[in-house]
Design a protein around this motif. Structure first.
Motif, PDB file in Angstrom:
ATOM      1  N   ILE A  57      46.101  43.470 -30.857  1.00 36.31           N
ATOM      2  CA  ILE A  57      44.758  44.204 -30.480  1.00 36.31           C
ATOM      3  C   ILE A  57      43.849  43.974 -31.617  1.00 36.31           C
ATOM      4  CG2 ILE A  57      43.568  46.370 -30.263  1.00 36.31           C
ATOM      5  CD1 ILE A  57      46.240  47.431 -28.547  1.00 36.31           C
ATOM      6  N   GLY A  58      44.402  44.169 -32.715  1.00 39.10           N
ATOM      7  CA  GLY A  58      43.322  44.051 -34.103  1.00 39.10           C
ATOM      8  C   GLY A  58      42.806  42.520 -34.153  1.00 39.10           C
ATOM      9  N   LEU A  59      43.657  41.660 -33.629  1.00 38.60           N
ATOM     10  CA  LEU A  59      43.155  40.068 -33.994  1.00 38.60           C
ATOM     11  C   LEU A  59      41.970  39.633 -32.976  1.00 38.60           C
ATOM     12  CD1 LEU A  59      46.540  38.327 -34.511  1.00 38.60           C
ATOM     13  CD2 LEU A  59      44.552  38.299 -36.056  1.00 38.60           C
ATOM     14  N   MET A  60      42.313  40.469 -31.598  1.00 38.23           N
ATOM     15  CA  MET A  60      41.467  40.147 -30.718  1.00 38.23           C
ATOM     16  C   MET A  60      40.019  40.926 -30.799  1.00 38.23           C
ATOM     17  SD  MET A  60      42.243  38.125 -28.390  1.00 38.23           S
ATOM     18  CE  MET A  60      40.911  38.572 -27.271  1.00 38.23           C
ATOM     19  N   THR A  61      40.094  42.039 -31.535  1.00 38.63           N
ATOM     20  CA  THR A  61      39.063  42.921 -31.825  1.00 38.63           C
ATOM     21  C   THR A  61      38.199  42.230 -33.203  1.00 38.63           C
ATOM     22  OG1 THR A  61      39.859  44.980 -31.411  1.00 38.63           O
ATOM     23  CG2 THR A  61      38.081  45.116 -32.952  1.00 38.63           C
ATOM     24  N   VAL A  62      38.986  41.484 -33.871  1.00 35.95           N
ATOM     25  CA  VAL A  62      38.190  40.959 -35.135  1.00 35.95           C
ATOM     26  C   VAL A  62      37.641  39.526 -34.562  1.00 35.95           C
ATOM     27  CG1 VAL A  62      38.508  39.597 -37.116  1.00 35.95           C
ATOM     28  CG2 VAL A  62      39.732  41.702 -36.879  1.00 35.95           C
ATOM     29  N   GLN A  63      38.432  39.020 -33.447  1.00 31.72           N
ATOM     30  CA  GLN A  63      37.777  37.709 -32.860  1.00 31.72           C
ATOM     31  C   GLN A  63      36.083  37.883 -32.293  1.00 31.72           C
ATOM     32  OE1 GLN A  63      37.781  36.778 -29.363  1.00 31.72           O
ATOM     33  NE2 GLN A  63      36.203  35.295 -30.360  1.00 31.72           N
ATOM     34  N   VAL A  64      36.357  39.095 -31.716  1.00 30.91           N
ATOM     35  CA  VAL A  64      34.955  39.354 -30.948  1.00 30.91           C
ATOM     36  C   VAL A  64      33.983  39.871 -31.962  1.00 30.91           C
ATOM     37  CG1 VAL A  64      33.884  41.180 -29.353  1.00 30.91           C
ATOM     38  CG2 VAL A  64      36.106  40.178 -28.723  1.00 30.91           C
ATOM     39  N   ILE A  65      34.120  40.505 -32.810  1.00 35.38           N
ATOM     40  CA  ILE A  65      33.196  40.833 -34.102  1.00 35.38           C
ATOM     41  C   ILE A  65      32.628  39.649 -34.640  1.00 35.38           C
ATOM     42  CG2 ILE A  65      32.796  42.249 -36.010  1.00 35.38           C
ATOM     43  CD1 ILE A  65      34.659  44.372 -34.925  1.00 35.38           C
ATOM     44  N   PHE A  66      33.563  38.756 -35.095  1.00 35.61           N
ATOM     45  CA  PHE A  66      33.483  37.614 -35.846  1.00 35.61           C
ATOM     46  C   PHE A  66      33.496  36.494 -34.858  1.00 35.61           C
ATOM     47  CE2 PHE A  66      34.726  40.601 -38.877  1.00 35.61           C
ATOM     48  CZ  PHE A  66      33.758  40.737 -39.954  1.00 35.61           C
ATOM     49  N   ALA A  67      32.445  35.930 -34.321  1.00 33.50           N
ATOM     50  CA  ALA A  67      32.416  35.182 -33.126  1.00 33.50           C
ATOM     51  C   ALA A  67      32.891  33.798 -33.402  1.00 33.50           C
ATOM     52  CB  ALA A  67      31.166  35.135 -32.437  1.00 33.50           C
ATOM     53  N   PHE A  68      32.570  33.226 -34.895  1.00 37.83           N
ATOM     54  CA  PHE A  68      33.060  31.960 -35.006  1.00 37.83           C
ATOM     55  C   PHE A  68      34.746  31.839 -34.926  1.00 37.83           C
ATOM     56  CE2 PHE A  68      33.063  34.404 -38.883  1.00 37.83           C
ATOM     57  CZ  PHE A  68      34.435  34.288 -39.469  1.00 37.83           C
ATOM     58  N   LEU A  69      35.533  32.982 -34.828  1.00 37.57           N
ATOM     59  CA  LEU A  69      37.094  32.701 -34.595  1.00 37.57           C
ATOM     60  C   LEU A  69      37.328  32.282 -33.150  1.00 37.57           C
ATOM     61  CD1 LEU A  69      38.118  35.951 -36.326  1.00 37.57           C
ATOM     62  CD2 LEU A  69      38.509  33.513 -36.999  1.00 37.57           C
ATOM     63  N   PRO A  70      38.462  31.784 -32.856  1.00 35.41           N
ATOM     64  CA  PRO A  70      38.779  31.076 -31.498  1.00 35.41           C
ATOM     65  C   PRO A  70      39.216  32.256 -30.877  1.00 35.41           C
ATOM     66  CG  PRO A  70      40.429  30.439 -33.242  1.00 35.41           C
ATOM     67  CD  PRO A  70      39.273  31.049 -33.957  1.00 35.41           C
ATOM     68  N   GLY A  71      38.723  32.125 -29.562  1.00 37.42           N
ATOM     69  CA  GLY A  71      38.861  33.348 -28.521  1.00 37.42           C
ATOM     70  C   GLY A  71      40.066  32.921 -27.474  1.00 37.42           C
ATOM     71  N   GLU A  72      39.790  31.871 -26.614  1.00 36.61           N
ATOM     72  CA  GLU A  72      40.675  31.586 -25.418  1.00 36.61           C
ATOM     73  C   GLU A  72      42.144  31.070 -26.400  1.00 36.61           C
ATOM     74  OE1 GLU A  72      41.328  28.613 -21.812  1.00 36.61           O
ATOM     75  OE2 GLU A  72      39.180  28.725 -22.682  1.00 36.61           O
ATOM     76  N   PRO A  73      42.287  30.307 -27.413  1.00 42.38           N
ATOM     77  CA  PRO A  73      43.643  30.067 -28.064  1.00 42.38           C
ATOM     78  C   PRO A  73      44.105  31.482 -28.362  1.00 42.38           C
ATOM     79  CG  PRO A  73      41.923  28.614 -28.988  1.00 42.38           C
ATOM     80  CD  PRO A  73      41.184  29.805 -28.095  1.00 42.38           C
ATOM     81  N   MET A  74      43.607  32.574 -28.544  1.00 42.78           N
ATOM     82  CA  MET A  74      44.063  33.812 -28.923  1.00 42.78           C
ATOM     83  C   MET A  74      44.656  34.423 -27.857  1.00 42.78           C
ATOM     84  SD  MET A  74      43.915  34.829 -31.898  1.00 42.78           S
ATOM     85  CE  MET A  74      43.869  36.645 -31.940  1.00 42.78           C
ATOM     86  N   GLU A  75      44.033  34.155 -26.636  1.00 43.93           N
ATOM     87  CA  GLU A  75      44.306  34.909 -25.428  1.00 43.93           C
ATOM     88  C   GLU A  75      45.676  33.997 -24.786  1.00 43.93           C
ATOM     89  OE1 GLU A  75      39.740  35.717 -24.072  1.00 43.93           O
ATOM     90  OE2 GLU A  75      41.021  34.101 -22.826  1.00 43.93           O
ATOM     91  N   ILE A  76      45.896  32.782 -24.847  1.00 39.97           N
ATOM     92  CA  ILE A  76      47.047  31.972 -24.749  1.00 39.97           C
ATOM     93  C   ILE A  76      48.330  32.322 -25.508  1.00 39.97           C
ATOM     94  CG2 ILE A  76      47.942  29.593 -24.599  1.00 39.97           C
ATOM     95  CD1 ILE A  76      45.220  28.459 -23.944  1.00 39.97           C
ATOM     96  N   ALA A  77      47.958  32.620 -26.955  1.00 38.43           N
ATOM     97  CA  ALA A  77      48.945  32.978 -27.581  1.00 38.43           C
ATOM     98  C   ALA A  77      49.373  34.409 -27.171  1.00 38.43           C
ATOM     99  CB  ALA A  77      48.583  33.190 -29.134  1.00 38.43           C
ATOM    100  N   ALA A  78      48.606  35.344 -26.819  1.00 36.06           N
ATOM    101  CA  ALA A  78      48.869  36.448 -26.475  1.00 36.06           C
ATOM    102  C   ALA A  78      49.980  36.621 -25.052  1.00 36.06           C
ATOM    103  CB  ALA A  78      47.757  37.499 -26.067  1.00 36.06           C
ATOM    104  N   GLY A  79      49.730  35.626 -24.129  1.00 40.45           N
ATOM    105  CA  GLY A  79      50.556  35.255 -22.927  1.00 40.45           C
ATOM    106  C   GLY A  79      51.911  34.822 -23.551  1.00 40.45           C
TER     107      GLY A  79
END
Length: 222
Positions: A57-79
């Motif tokens: 949850i923290g990693l996803m929160t940080v990803q949204v705030i700091f938009a340069f971090l990868p989003g979709e790869p994080m979601e794939i990793a969560a799955g």
């Protein structure tokens, strides 16, 4: 002469830019390591359980705030690590918390925060503000479109007059189709079902491309 409010906003902007720089230095490598080595992350989660879920949850929160971090790869990793449904829930929770932070930042301190990540042209083309009477519907549709720049929207919400908690609940629902395709792909990879993962990823890529074309057409309308 700068008013106390403008001085405070400039201070917040400077602090935010500094935090962004620190995030680049401290968070980029750990986030990328999760994406590149989900097997190790899953082993760590198995050993730490609740802490592992809070970390996701923290990693996803940080990803949204700091938009340069990868989003979709994080979601794939969560799955991959948590499965389709738990991964979806953790991603949506983190994204909603992050969006709450970004929307409140821009609502209180103006565009200076937003321009740390996005160009003025990107901001000016947003369809959010063309029809105030249908703003909630527009927000829902924009978040629903695969491939649309949701990181940009997260910050832009602060410029609307919409009720933030109610809007966040709506955007969480609208995010489900794009997030769940990623968690399905990750779960398939974790189950070593490579054909299913590739098919899902290909379908997601096509939908994202079509969504991006649709979004650009919406932005091009006067």
């Amino acid at each position: 002469m700068l008013t106390p409010r403008k001085k405070r906003s400039l201070f917040i902007l400077a602090a935010f830019v500094l935090a962004m720089g620190l995030a680049c230095a401290l968070l980029f490598k750990p986030v990328v390591s999760v994406v590149e080595n989900p097997v190790a992350f899953r082993a760590w989660v198995d050993a730490h359980r609740m802490i592992g879920r809070l970390a996701m949850i923290g990693l996803m929160t940080v990803q949204v705030i700091f938009a340069f971090l990868p989003g979709e790869p994080m979601e794939i990793a969560a799955g991959y690590v948590f499965g389709v449904w738990e991964g979806l829930l953790l991603c949506l929770t983190g994204a909603t918390i992050g969006c709450l932070v970004t929307a409140n930042l821009t609502r209180r301190h103006g565009r200076g925060i937003m321009t740390a990540f996005f160009s003025q042209e990107q901001i000016d083309k947003l369809p959010f503000f063309r029809n105030p009477e249908k703003q909630m519907l527009t927000v829902f549709l924009l978040y629903l479109i695969p491939g649309s720049p949701k990181d940009l929207f997260n910050y832009a919400l602060g410029f609307t007059r919409l009720n933030i908690p109610r809007t966040l609940a709506l955007t969480a629902v609208a995010r489900i189709p794009s997030v769940i395709t990623s968690t399905i792909s990750g779960h398939a990879l974790g189950s070593q079902d490579v054909p299913a993962a590739l098919i899902t990823l290909a379908a997601t890529g096509i939908l994202s491309l079509l969504g991006l074309i649709l979004y650009r057409r919406m932005c091009a309308k006067p």
